[in-house]
Design an enzyme around this catalytic site. Structure first.
Site, PDB file in Angstrom:
ATOM      1  N   ASP A 120       0.850  -1.184   0.000  1.00  0.00           N
ATOM      2  CA  ASP A 120       0.000   0.000   0.000  1.00  0.00           C
ATOM      3  C   ASP A 120       0.896   1.247   0.000  1.00  0.00           C
ATOM      4  OD1 ASP A 120      -3.023   0.863   0.509  1.00  0.00           O
ATOM      5  OD2 ASP A 120      -1.829   2.034   1.900  1.00  0.00           O
ATOM      6  N   TRP A 121       0.639   2.236   0.875  1.00  0.00           N
ATOM      7  CA  TRP A 121       1.480   3.428   0.904  1.00  0.00           C
ATOM      8  C   TRP A 121       2.904   3.112   1.316  1.00  0.00           C
ATOM      9  CZ3 TRP A 121       2.641   8.303  -0.193  1.00  0.00           C
ATOM     10  CH2 TRP A 121       1.680   9.079  -0.849  1.00  0.00           C
ATOM     11  N   TRP A 161     -12.590   5.583  -2.916  1.00  0.00           N
ATOM     12  CA  TRP A 161     -11.895   5.575  -1.634  1.00  0.00           C
ATOM     13  C   TRP A 161     -11.364   6.958  -1.300  1.00  0.00           C
ATOM     14  CZ3 TRP A 161     -10.854   4.393   2.991  1.00  0.00           C
ATOM     15  CH2 TRP A 161      -9.583   4.546   3.550  1.00  0.00           C
ATOM     16  N   ASP A 247      -7.331  -8.115  -4.368  1.00  0.00           N
ATOM     17  CA  ASP A 247      -7.220  -6.677  -4.166  1.00  0.00           C
ATOM     18  C   ASP A 247      -7.633  -5.926  -5.431  1.00  0.00           C
ATOM     19  OD1 ASP A 247      -6.685  -4.149  -3.345  1.00  0.00           O
ATOM     20  OD2 ASP A 247      -4.517  -4.357  -3.269  1.00  0.00           O
ATOM     21  N   HIS A 276      -6.750  -6.802   0.283  1.00  0.00           N
ATOM     22  CA  HIS A 276      -5.749  -5.743   0.179  1.00  0.00           C
ATOM     23  C   HIS A 276      -4.675  -5.900   1.262  1.00  0.00           C
ATOM     24  CE1 HIS A 276      -4.070  -1.877  -0.838  1.00  0.00           C
ATOM     25  NE2 HIS A 276      -4.259  -1.420   0.393  1.00  0.00           N
TER      26      HIS A 276
END
Length: 298
Positions: A120-121, A161, A247, A276
Site C-alpha cells: 500500500d502506501w 476511496w 485486491d 488488500h
C-alpha cells in the site's frame, strides 16, 4: 507543527503484539516516530513498511517469523499512525514530508543491506526510498503496492476511496481494515487497529494519504517518482512481487513492475490468498519468501 500523541493506555494488552517500543526524533517537525526492532542487531535488516490506515500491528505475525530466521526486523509506524506522533492538520502531511521522515529513520539507525517489504502506501514510500538510496538496499519485495507517477489511469475503486477518506464524516479505521481482509478480525484485533485513533482529531494522517497519491502528470510528486522509476528500470538487485488474489486496487501491478524492473527476472514471484491487507491472511507465506530471499543474500 502541532502534533498529537496517542496515550500509552490505548495500547495495553494488544493481542500478538509483545514487541518493545523504540523511538527516534525526526525532522522536519521534531516529531517522534515509533518502530519495532526485533532480531539480532548485528544482522542485516528487513524493513517492513505499512500503508493506510494500518500500523506496525499489521506485521505482528510476520515479525517473529522473520526475526527467528536471523534477520533484524524494523517495522516503523509512519507519522500519523500507530504509536508515532500525529500532526493534527491535513496540510501537515505531504509526500515529501513522509519521505523526509522515513529517510531520517534509516539514516539515524544507519540501516544498510536492507531487504524492503512494502505494501500500500508503504510501497509509494519504500520504492522511492530504495530508488533514492540504492546503496542502502539489497533487495525489494512488494505486496499489493505500486509507485504511481500520475501518468496512469487510476481504478474507479481508488477514486471512490479517495472521496470517502476526504469527505465522509464517518471514518471507521478497523472496519476499513476488516473490509480488506479475507479472514474475519476478532474484536480485540479490531480494537488494536482503532487504538492509535482515540478521536477524529487523530485521523488527519489517515485521511490525507489518498489525496497525496499522484493522479495527474503535474502532481507535486510526479517528478520525483519518475526519477525513481528511472533508477528502478536499471535495478539489477532482487525484486520480488507477492500480490494477493483479492485486491481490486493494485491488481495487475505485479505484472507491470516485473515487466519494467530487470531485477524481477527469474525471481520466485508468488500470488497469495488475501485481500488488500495480505499480511493478515498470508503472513507465513510472505515470511517464507522474505526468509528465502535473505538467505540467498548472505
Amino acid at each position: 507543527m502541532a502534533a498529537l500523541r496517542t496515550p500509552e493506555s490505548r495500547f495495553a494488552n494488544l493481542p500478538d503484539y509483545p514487541f518493545a517500543e523504540n523511538y527516534c526524533e525526526l525532522s522536519p517537525g521534531g516529531l517522534r516516530m515509533h518502530y519495532v526492532d526485533e532480531g539480532p542487531r548485528e544482522a542485516n535488516p528487513v524493513l517492513m513498511l505499512h500503508g493506510e490506515p494500518t500500523w506496525s500491528y499489521l506485521y505482528r505475525h510476520m515479525i517473529p517469523l522473520v526475526a527467528a530466521a536471523g534477520s533484524r526486523v524494523i517495522a516503523p509506524d509512519l507519522i500519523g499512525f500507530g504509536k508515532s506522533d500525529k500532526p493534527s492538520e491535513l496540510n501537515d502531511y505531504s509526500y515529501a514530508n513522509h519521505m523526509a521522515w522515513l529517510t531520517n529513520l534509516i539514516v539515524q539507525l544507519d540501516l544498510r543491506n536492507i531487504t524492503l517489504f512494502c505494501q500500500d502506501w508503504g510501497s509509494l514510500l519504500g520504492l522511492r526510498l530504495a530508488a533514492e538510496h540504492p546503496d542502502r538496499f539489497a533487495a525489494i519485495v512488494v505486496g499489493n503496492g505500486m509507485l504511481p507517477t500520475g501518468d496512469q489511469a487510476m481504478p474507479k475503486a481508488f477514486k471512490i476511496w479517495k472521496n470517502f477518506a476526504l469527505y465522509s464524516p464517518w471514518f471507521p479505521i478497523s472496519r476499513i481494515v476488516a473490509s480488506g481482509c479475507f479472514n474475519a478480525l476478532s474484536s480485540d484485533e479490531r480494537a488494536a487497529y482503532d487504538a492509535p485513533f482515540p478521536s477524529s482529531r487523530f485521523k488527519a494522517g489517515a485521511r490525507a494519504f489518498p489525496r497525496l497519491v499522484p493522479t495527474t502528470p503535474n502532481d507535486p510528486a510526479t517528478g520525483a517518482n519518475r526519477a525513481a522509476w528511472q533508477v528502478l528500470e536499471q535495478w539489477q538487485k532482487p525484486f520480488l512481487t507477492c500480490f494477493s488474489k483479492g485486491d481490486p486496487i493494485t491488481r495487475g501491478g505485479d505484472v507491470y513492475m516485473r515487466a519494467r524492473i530487470p531485477g524481477a527476472n527469474g525471481q520466485p514471484h508468488i500470488t497469495v490468498r488475501g485481500g488488500h491487507f495480505l499480511q493478515e491472511n498470508s503472513p507465513k507465506e510472505l515470511s517464507e519468501v522474505i526468509n528465502a530471499l535473505v538467505k540467498t543474500l548472505r
